[in-house]
Write a protein that holds these residues in place. Structure first.
Motif, mmCIF file in Angstrom:
data_model
loop_
_atom_site.group_PDB
_atom_site.id
_atom_site.type_symbol
_atom_site.label_atom_id
_atom_site.label_comp_id
_atom_site.label_asym_id
_atom_site.label_seq_id
_atom_site.Cartn_x
_atom_site.Cartn_y
_atom_site.Cartn_z
ATOM 1 N N ASP A 287 67.505 72.994 47.783
ATOM 2 C CA ASP A 287 66.675 71.934 48.369
ATOM 3 C C ASP A 287 65.371 72.511 48.887
ATOM 4 O OD1 ASP A 287 68.463 69.937 47.837
ATOM 5 O OD2 ASP A 287 69.390 69.950 49.825
ATOM 6 N N ARG B 107 63.267 63.200 47.734
ATOM 7 C CA ARG B 107 64.406 62.294 47.589
ATOM 8 C C ARG B 107 64.167 61.046 48.439
ATOM 9 N NH1 ARG B 107 68.280 65.503 49.510
ATOM 10 N NH2 ARG B 107 68.692 66.506 47.493
ATOM 11 N N ASP C 77 62.284 66.590 41.049
ATOM 12 C CA ASP C 77 62.866 67.920 40.920
ATOM 13 C C ASP C 77 61.895 68.851 40.201
ATOM 14 O OD1 ASP C 77 65.282 67.250 42.135
ATOM 15 O OD2 ASP C 77 66.151 66.563 40.244
ATOM 16 N N LYS D 267 64.958 72.991 41.824
ATOM 17 C CA LYS D 267 64.600 72.736 43.216
ATOM 18 C C LYS D 267 64.455 71.235 43.422
ATOM 19 C CE LYS D 267 62.102 76.948 44.554
ATOM 20 N NZ LYS D 267 60.815 77.453 45.112
ATOM 21 N N HIS D 268 65.221 70.701 44.367
ATOM 22 C CA HIS D 268 65.101 69.290 44.712
ATOM 23 C C HIS D 268 63.940 69.149 45.690
ATOM 24 C CE1 HIS D 268 68.825 68.769 42.613
ATOM 25 N NE2 HIS D 268 69.467 69.576 43.437
ATOM 26 N N ILE E 129 63.006 70.126 50.390
ATOM 27 C CA ILE E 129 62.583 68.773 50.783
ATOM 28 C C ILE E 129 61.955 68.802 52.170
ATOM 29 C CG2 ILE E 129 63.413 66.440 51.300
ATOM 30 C CD1 ILE E 129 65.554 66.878 49.158
ATOM 31 N N THR F 80 64.010 60.414 42.827
ATOM 32 C CA THR F 80 63.963 61.846 43.128
ATOM 33 C C THR F 80 62.828 62.531 42.367
ATOM 34 O OG1 THR F 80 65.533 62.343 41.343
ATOM 35 C CG2 THR F 80 66.448 61.982 43.547
#
Length: 269
Positions: free
Chosen positions: A31, A80, A64, A76-77, A33, A62
């Protein structure tokens, strides 16, 4: 002699085994974020609703960042969000060091909209999830608008008539093209006003003579553009067809009893 051969084999087996272990260890997700946007954040926002404005709440959205090579696969997020009660969403992220040049085959940003909670029985939903390759070049501190318009589904009877013309071997279908939103073109660095059209095929048998009909999925409250097409000898999924005749535009309402008729034309291929 046997021992020498075994040692010779291990010279290759052990490095290969070690390489596989390293490659496996480099497949990971993480993550990245941020809790709120900053002046350098890239923001994508929009609305997901029906043509008459009824919102879809709780739709996941989302962003990414993906890096792939021979020895590593990293996701890698970056952002969101979900749509609120009014169907609005806003997803934001920092590009930072995670650049993705359009000529670099190892890196990319993906903007996704998950419509799996939208019933395909009730609504015209050609796919469960939309994945867009997102251009981030010169996008720091910029806001993009991307809307989705999901109509209620209604089946319309489509007739195909043949006056005795020879039927070319292969598959045929009625193609329906319809608008599904706005702003999609800007996601990839193109024109934000470009058409955001989707299409679907409903296969139909062409009679040697007479008429045959099929029920075509259409969207309520929008203009559906239908056309008879020749698909050839291939197998689904189909991405194009050879057009047979003119298109017919049809605005579909909840109460109308719409119907279309096409004349069969021999494909000139």
């Amino acid at each position: 002699m046997f021992l020498n051969k075994l040692l010779e084999m291990n010279r290759f087996v052990i490095p290969l085994f070690a390489f596989l272990l390293v490659a496996a260890s480099c497949e990971r997700e993480e993550d990245d974020i941020i809790s709120k946007p900053t002046p350098t954040s890239t923001v994508i926002k929009g609305t997901i609703c029906t043509p008459d404005g009824r919102p879809f709440a709780g739709i996941p959205v989302t962003v990414d960042y993906e890096f792939k090579s021979i020895v590593a696969s990293i996701v890698k997020h970056k952002g969101r969000a979900t749509t609120d009660k009014n169907g609005n969403y806003s997803v934001f992220f920092e590009i930072g060091e995670d650049t993705a040049d359009k000529y670099d085959i190892h890196t990319k940003y993906v903007f996704s909209v998950d419509l799996s909670s939208v019933s395909p029985e009730t609504y015209l939903r050609p796919m469960e999830k939309f994945d867009f390759i997102l251009s981030v070049e010169d996008r720091e501190g910029k806001t993009l608008n991307c809307d989705f318009t999901i109509p209620v589904k209604k089946y319309v009877k489509v007739n195909v008539e043949n006056t005795g013309l020879p039927v070319t071997e292969g598959r045929y279908a009625v193609k329906n093209t319809f608008s599904y939103g706005s702003g999609w073109g800007a996601l990839g660095g193109g024109d934000s006003d470009a058409a955001c059209d989707l299409f679907l095929f409903e296969q139909i048998d062409i009679p040697a003579e007479g008429s045959h009909s099929v029920m075509l999925p259409c969207g309520v409250g929008i203009t559906n553009t239908a056309q008879l097409g020749y698909l050839g000898l291939g197998e689904p999924p189909f991405i194009s067809c050879y057009p047979l005749g003119d298109v017919q535009e049809l605005y579909v309402s909840n109460t109308g009893n719409e119907e279309l008729t096409f004349k069969y034309i021999v494909p000139e291929i």
